[in-house]
Design a protein around this motif. Structure first.
Motif, short mmCIF file in Angstrom:
data_model
loop_
_atom_site.label_atom_id
_atom_site.label_comp_id
_atom_site.label_asym_id
_atom_site.label_seq_id
_atom_site.Cartn_x
_atom_site.Cartn_y
_atom_site.Cartn_z
N ASP A 152 16.48 -11.68 -5.30
CA ASP A 152 16.67 -11.12 -3.96
C ASP A 152 16.59 -9.60 -3.94
O ASP A 152 16.57 -8.99 -2.86
N LEU A 153 16.54 -8.94 -5.11
CA LEU A 153 16.38 -7.49 -5.14
C LEU A 153 14.92 -7.07 -5.29
O LEU A 153 14.61 -5.88 -5.20
N LEU A 154 14.01 -8.02 -5.49
CA LEU A 154 12.61 -7.68 -5.73
C LEU A 154 11.99 -6.88 -4.57
O LEU A 154 11.34 -5.86 -4.81
N PRO A 155 12.15 -7.29 -3.30
CA PRO A 155 11.55 -6.50 -2.21
C PRO A 155 12.08 -5.08 -2.16
O PRO A 155 11.32 -4.12 -1.95
N ALA A 156 13.39 -4.91 -2.34
CA ALA A 156 13.99 -3.58 -2.27
C ALA A 156 13.45 -2.67 -3.37
O ALA A 156 13.12 -1.50 -3.13
N ILE A 157 13.35 -3.19 -4.58
CA ILE A 157 12.86 -2.40 -5.70
C ILE A 157 11.37 -2.09 -5.53
O ILE A 157 10.92 -0.98 -5.83
N THR A 158 10.62 -3.06 -5.02
CA THR A 158 9.19 -2.84 -4.78
C THR A 158 8.98 -1.72 -3.77
O THR A 158 8.13 -0.84 -3.96
N GLU A 159 9.77 -1.73 -2.70
CA GLU A 159 9.66 -0.66 -1.71
C GLU A 159 10.03 0.69 -2.32
O GLU A 159 9.38 1.70 -2.06
N LEU A 160 11.06 0.67 -3.14
CA LEU A 160 11.48 1.90 -3.82
C LEU A 160 10.34 2.47 -4.66
O LEU A 160 10.05 3.67 -4.62
N VAL A 161 9.67 1.61 -5.43
CA VAL A 161 8.56 2.05 -6.29
C VAL A 161 7.40 2.59 -5.45
O VAL A 161 6.85 3.66 -5.75
N ILE A 162 7.02 1.87 -4.40
CA ILE A 162 5.91 2.30 -3.56
C ILE A 162 6.19 3.67 -2.95
O ILE A 162 5.36 4.58 -3.00
N ARG A 163 7.37 3.83 -2.38
CA ARG A 163 7.71 5.10 -1.73
C ARG A 163 7.73 6.25 -2.74
O ARG A 163 7.24 7.34 -2.46
N ARG A 164 8.29 6.00 -3.92
CA ARG A 164 8.41 7.08 -4.91
C ARG A 164 7.05 7.48 -5.46
O ARG A 164 6.77 8.67 -5.64
N VAL A 165 6.17 6.51 -5.75
CA VAL A 165 4.85 6.82 -6.27
C VAL A 165 4.02 7.58 -5.23
O VAL A 165 3.38 8.59 -5.54
N LEU A 166 4.03 7.11 -4.01
CA LEU A 166 3.26 7.78 -2.96
C LEU A 166 3.78 9.18 -2.69
O LEU A 166 3.01 10.12 -2.48
N LEU A 167 5.10 9.34 -2.70
CA LEU A 167 5.68 10.66 -2.48
C LEU A 167 5.25 11.64 -3.56
O LEU A 167 4.93 12.80 -3.28
N HIS A 168 5.21 11.16 -4.81
CA HIS A 168 4.81 12.04 -5.91
C HIS A 168 3.33 12.39 -5.81
O HIS A 168 2.93 13.52 -6.13
N GLY A 169 2.51 11.44 -5.37
CA GLY A 169 1.08 11.70 -5.25
C GLY A 169 0.74 12.63 -4.10
O GLY A 169 -0.10 13.53 -4.24
N ASP A 170 1.42 12.42 -2.97
CA ASP A 170 1.17 13.25 -1.79
C ASP A 170 2.25 12.95 -0.76
O ASP A 170 2.35 11.81 -0.29
N PRO A 171 3.05 13.93 -0.38
CA PRO A 171 4.12 13.69 0.61
C PRO A 171 3.59 13.13 1.93
O PRO A 171 4.35 12.52 2.68
N ALA A 172 2.29 13.33 2.20
CA ALA A 172 1.72 12.82 3.45
C ALA A 172 1.13 11.42 3.30
O ALA A 172 0.68 10.83 4.29
N ALA A 173 1.13 10.87 2.10
CA ALA A 173 0.51 9.57 1.86
C ALA A 173 1.24 8.46 2.60
O ALA A 173 2.47 8.42 2.62
N LEU A 174 0.45 7.54 3.17
CA LEU A 174 1.02 6.43 3.94
C LEU A 174 0.42 5.11 3.47
O LEU A 174 -0.81 5.00 3.34
N PRO A 175 1.25 4.11 3.23
CA PRO A 175 0.70 2.77 2.99
C PRO A 175 0.12 2.25 4.30
O PRO A 175 0.58 2.62 5.38
N LEU A 176 -0.90 1.41 4.20
CA LEU A 176 -1.53 0.88 5.40
C LEU A 176 -0.51 0.13 6.24
O LEU A 176 0.25 -0.69 5.74
N GLY A 177 -0.47 0.44 7.54
CA GLY A 177 0.48 -0.20 8.44
C GLY A 177 1.72 0.60 8.70
O GLY A 177 2.49 0.31 9.62
N ALA A 178 1.95 1.66 7.91
CA ALA A 178 3.14 2.50 8.10
C ALA A 178 2.91 3.45 9.26
O ALA A 178 1.78 3.79 9.62
N ALA A 179 4.00 3.90 9.83
CA ALA A 179 3.93 4.86 10.93
C ALA A 179 4.82 6.05 10.60
O ALA A 179 5.85 5.91 9.93
N LYS A 180 4.38 7.22 11.04
CA LYS A 180 5.19 8.41 10.79
C LYS A 180 6.55 8.24 11.45
O LYS A 180 6.64 7.88 12.62
#
Length: 432
Positions: A152-180
């Protein structure tokens, strides 16, 4: 206390404003029973998701699955793909910030260079403009005492990883479907069904067993093959003359099944600051590739619910046959020495039986051989079979408790509801 530790780990790994709430609300469940029929995931998802008929309350059923939250049962590794909004990044700069540069330029794959963060392997897919990420969710729970990441922690950790990787690559990076995001401190918001856009290409599930009975060894299962195995061939691994891994050769499109000594592995490959693995810890692990996930329509994060992941692991445990009754290697010899024959004669009969099985020439007359065979029968020793494989079983690996349990009766029948309708999780009889 552990809830506080889990919450603090999100603060340690996340430099954004609390996008994950599952960690904060996570609570370990109490132990309980697991009565009810086992329905294999290989059937249609609709059918397998229907709860078995039961008169028990929902609270009781939730308590039955309490073992899922102990850190002895969970996700060991996963590989996902995240589509990126092409207008939100400049690809060369994005990858250059994430990967260590080489002489000939920026690579398209490798370990993301993120300080104070678990290893995340990434690879860019130019054709589909998406980023593959491979990581071990347990790296985010181990310091809280949860050696395996609960389902039951898999979705939370997956979101954590996605957000952290994208933030490090580019603070403006957005996964498809996300909104500012409109909220202060939030970079972007995700829709409620964001998990359906996260493609899963591999997932490893595991169950740990802690066995203190000194009679147990993996040798007792070395000739055990999965029930659906076409070729009875095994890839077993020895370290220092001791068998500590049972594994089976499979193709890239087939689920890999493995049982190994987790304590020995951790001793050989220590992890800094990780809680110690107790002696006698063995891990059952399955690695499910994309092809197998497609067959059961479990190809994105949204449909990989804890209930479905539990069924996947249980199904492969039943297929593995590792639950078969165990015979201690010294059982037949121990029983033989309870005979009224002299110790010297008993040892001679045992030696005779082993030499006969291995076609070793012995200088016995026909009369002496007849007497030895008669004494072997008297001692309950079957000629032609390895003496280490003879005798009454002393236990079997009990999936629900993660320990040894009394042998399964000879009268069991898997066709009448499956393994888990037989073993259940009722109090385990004490081993003799």
């Amino acid at each position: 206390m552990k809830n506080d530790k889990i919450a603090s780990s999100t603060q340690r790994y996340g430099s954004y404003t609390k996008p994950i709430t599952d960690f904060d609300n996570y609570k370990k469940q109490s132990y309980g029973s697991n009565r009810g029929l086992y329905l294999p995931i290989s059937k249609s998802i609709t059918e397998s998701d229907v709860a078995p008929a039961s008169s028990e309350s929902q609270d009781s059923m939730d308590a039955e699955r309490g073992y899922l939250s102990t850190g002895t049962y969970g996700v060991d590794k996963t590989r996902i793909a995240v589509s990126i909004d092409s207008d939100s990044i400049h690809l060369p700069t994005f990858m250059a910030r994430l990967l260590k540069p080489k002489r000939d330029g920026t690579p398209s794959d490798g370990i993301a260079q993120i300080a104070d963060f678990p290893d995340i392997y990434i690879k860019w897919d130019h054709q589909r403009f998406r980023l593959y990420m491979e990581f071990n969710p347990s790296d985010f729970t181990r310091n809280t005492g949860l050696e395996l990441c609960p389902f039951d922690l898999l979705p939370a950790i997956t979101e954590l990883v996605i957000r952290r990787v994208l933030l490090h690559g580019d603070p403006a990076a957005l996964p498809l479907g996300a909104a500012k995001a409109r909220k202060k401190g939030e970079r972007y918001s995700l829709p409620e069904d964001w998990a359906k856009d996260i493609e899963v290409f591999r997932i490893d599930l595991a169950r740990d067993f802690h066995i203190t009975d000194e009679r147990f060894s993996l040798r007792q299962l070395e000739a055990t093959w999965p029930s659906r195995s076409r070729n009875r061939a095994a890839t077993h691994f020895l370290n220092g003359g001791k068998l500590n891994t049972l594994s089976y050769p499979v193709s890239n499109r087939t689920t890999k099944i493995k049982l190994y000594d987790k304590y020995a592995e951790r001793q050989a490959k220590p992890i800094n600051d990780a809680p110690p693995i107790p002696v006698g810890t063995f891990r059952f692990e399955i690695s499910i590739p994309r092809h197998q996930l497609r067959l059961v329509h479990l190809t994105n994060l949204e449909v990989l619910t804890p209930k479905r992941l539990e069924k996947l692991l249980k199904e492969k445990w039943e297929v593995s046959n590792y639950w078969t009754n165990l015979i201690w290697e010294g059982e037949a010899m121990d029983l033989a020495h309870e005979s009224t024959l002299t110790t010297a004669r008993i040892n001679e009969v045992i030696g005779f039986a082993e030499c006969l099985r291995n076609s070793i020439f012995m200088r016995y007359s026909m009369k002496e051989e007849r007497a030895l065979k008669a004494d072997a029968k008297r001692l309950g020793i079957s000629l032609g079979r390895a003496i280490t494989k003879q005798g009454k079983p002393y236990a079997h690996l009990h999936f629900m408790s993660g320990d040894l349990s009394a042998p399964i009766p000879d009268t069991y029948n898997l066709t009448k509801g499956g393994l888990f309708s037989i073993i259940g999780s009722k109090p385990i009889p004490k081993l003799s």
